[in-house]
Scaffold this motif. Structure first.
Motif, PDB file in Angstrom:
ATOM      1  N   LYS A  14      31.250  42.772  36.855  1.00 17.72           N
ATOM      2  CA  LYS A  14      31.609  43.462  38.115  1.00 17.72           C
ATOM      3  C   LYS A  14      33.552  44.291  37.868  1.00 17.72           C
ATOM      4  N   ASN A  15      33.348  44.635  36.222  1.00 16.15           N
ATOM      5  CA  ASN A  15      34.658  44.958  35.405  1.00 16.15           C
ATOM      6  C   ASN A  15      35.545  44.294  36.366  1.00 16.15           C
ATOM      7  N   PHE A  16      35.831  43.000  36.542  1.00 18.97           N
ATOM      8  CA  PHE A  16      37.475  42.419  36.852  1.00 18.97           C
ATOM      9  C   PHE A  16      38.032  41.224  36.149  1.00 18.97           C
ATOM     10  N   GLU A  17      39.314  40.850  36.104  1.00 21.47           N
ATOM     11  CA  GLU A  17      39.902  39.729  35.371  1.00 21.47           C
ATOM     12  C   GLU A  17      40.687  38.877  35.866  1.00 21.47           C
ATOM     13  N   PHE A  64      43.950  38.899  44.911  1.00 26.60           N
ATOM     14  CA  PHE A  64      43.718  39.629  44.001  1.00 26.60           C
ATOM     15  C   PHE A  64      43.922  41.068  44.270  1.00 26.60           C
ATOM     16  N   ILE A  65      43.664  41.746  43.215  1.00 25.53           N
ATOM     17  CA  ILE A  65      44.218  43.287  43.611  1.00 25.53           C
ATOM     18  C   ILE A  65      43.266  44.262  43.223  1.00 25.53           C
ATOM     19  N   ASN A  66      42.597  45.248  43.342  1.00 24.83           N
ATOM     20  CA  ASN A  66      42.156  46.411  44.127  1.00 24.83           C
ATOM     21  C   ASN A  66      42.239  46.908  42.714  1.00 24.83           C
ATOM     22  N   GLU A  67      41.280  48.162  42.040  1.00 23.24           N
ATOM     23  CA  GLU A  67      41.012  49.015  41.343  1.00 23.24           C
ATOM     24  C   GLU A  67      42.870  50.240  41.406  1.00 23.24           C
ATOM     25  N   SER A  72      43.445  43.068  47.792  1.00 20.38           N
ATOM     26  CA  SER A  72      43.497  42.623  48.719  1.00 20.38           C
ATOM     27  C   SER A  72      42.433  41.500  49.179  1.00 20.38           C
ATOM     28  N   ILE A  89      35.860  36.267  47.951  1.00 19.75           N
ATOM     29  CA  ILE A  89      36.248  36.982  45.939  1.00 19.75           C
ATOM     30  C   ILE A  89      34.851  37.785  45.871  1.00 19.75           C
ATOM     31  N   LEU A  92      34.502  40.716  47.871  1.00 18.39           N
ATOM     32  CA  LEU A  92      35.616  41.524  47.333  1.00 18.39           C
ATOM     33  C   LEU A  92      34.867  42.224  46.220  1.00 18.39           C
ATOM     34  N   LEU A  93      34.644  41.452  45.372  1.00 19.96           N
ATOM     35  CA  LEU A  93      33.529  42.103  43.758  1.00 19.96           C
ATOM     36  C   LEU A  93      32.691  42.699  43.758  1.00 19.96           C
ATOM     37  N   ASN A  95      32.114  44.655  46.495  1.00 17.55           N
ATOM     38  CA  ASN A  95      32.830  45.863  47.247  1.00 17.55           C
ATOM     39  C   ASN A  95      32.299  45.494  48.633  1.00 17.55           C
TER      40      ASN A  95
END
Lengths: 211, 40
Positions: A14-17, A64-67, A72, A89, A92-93, A95
């Motif tokens: 999901k494009n997250f780190e 949690f930091i969004n793109e 968030s 979380i 949020l991941l 969306n």
């Protein structure tokens, strides 16, 4: 910290780190042994910069930091083992929501005076410099003064315990010792701050009848 | 604390365990979960 690894595996597409940030006044040498089994990048915040900015008085915490680089979620006392925290979380991941507030309260510090908190932050940074120069007693003096200014700050309080009693933090953390230490310190601090409320029998809450 | 929701994360730069300097800017454009902890 297997829970984190498992969570990351489940959601990494999901494009997250995940970024692990360890707080320790003594830096990387102290942190390394604990971060060994962590597959995430670990950074060291040895001056409590994040904690001071966001008002954290204890760990563990999550942000949690969004793109777009905006927050968030911000949670003092976050645990990946807690289902409600994990599910937040995931939302949020996926969306599902732009922002989430978690309702449980981990720690409610009593209000601190802004200037005193700032002075405590400065003393913490000074203590770090003393420690870098091997001046342990001077560092502890600054930290002892810092806790008087920001008595609810467990990042300061526990850091002092760790410097003075590292053996209490090896293996299983001695929670009973910590409770007793907290009780003793709070009484000492009350004596210093409000001597009229304290005697050799301990401290009394103002306004209540003395036994 | 919730007053920070929706605000831009502060610009920070910390060292990793090998002494490399890493900036939060390096993570721009990704969802990022920051986990703060201590060995004590």
């Amino acid at each position: 910290m297997p829970g984190w690894q498992k969570f990351y595996e489940e959601h990494k597409d999901k494009n997250f780190e995940v970024l692990s940030i360890a707080v320790d006044i003594n830096g990387a040498d102290v942190v390394k042994p604990y971060a060994n089994d962590f597959n995430f990048k670990t950074l060291i915040d040895s001056e409590n910069i994040l904690a001071d900015h966001y008002g954290f008085k204890i760990v563990p915490n999550a942000i949690f930091i969004n793109e777009e680089g905006k927050l968030s979620l911000i949670k003092q006392g976050f645990s990946i083992e807690q289902r409600a925290h994990r599910e937040a979380i995931v939302k949020l991941l996926d969306n599902e929501v732009p922002c989430i507030e978690l309702e449980d309260t981990y720690y409610i510090p009593s209000g601190s005076n802004g200037l005193e908190v700032k002075l405590a932050e400065t003393k913490y940074k000074l203590a770090k410099e003393y420690l870098k120069n091997n001046l342990k007693e001077k560092a502890l003096k600054e930290l002892d003064e810092a806790i008087l200014l920001d008595g609810d700050n467990f990042l300061i309080r526990k850091q002092r315990w760790y410097i003075r009693h590292p053996e209490k933090f090896e293996g299983d953390i001695d929670v009973e010792w910590q409770q007793q230490q907290l009780k003793n310190e709070k009484e000492e601090e009350a004596k210093i701050m409000n001597p009229e409320n304290c005697s050799s029998n301990g401290c009394v809450i103002p306004g209540t009848t003395k036994a | 604390m919730k007053e920070f929701l929706g605000t831009k994360v502060i610009d920070f730069t910390f060292q990793d365990l090998d002494g490399n300097t890493i900036s939060i800017k390096d993570y721009m454009g990704k969802k990022l979960l920051i986990f703060m902890w201590a060995s004590w």
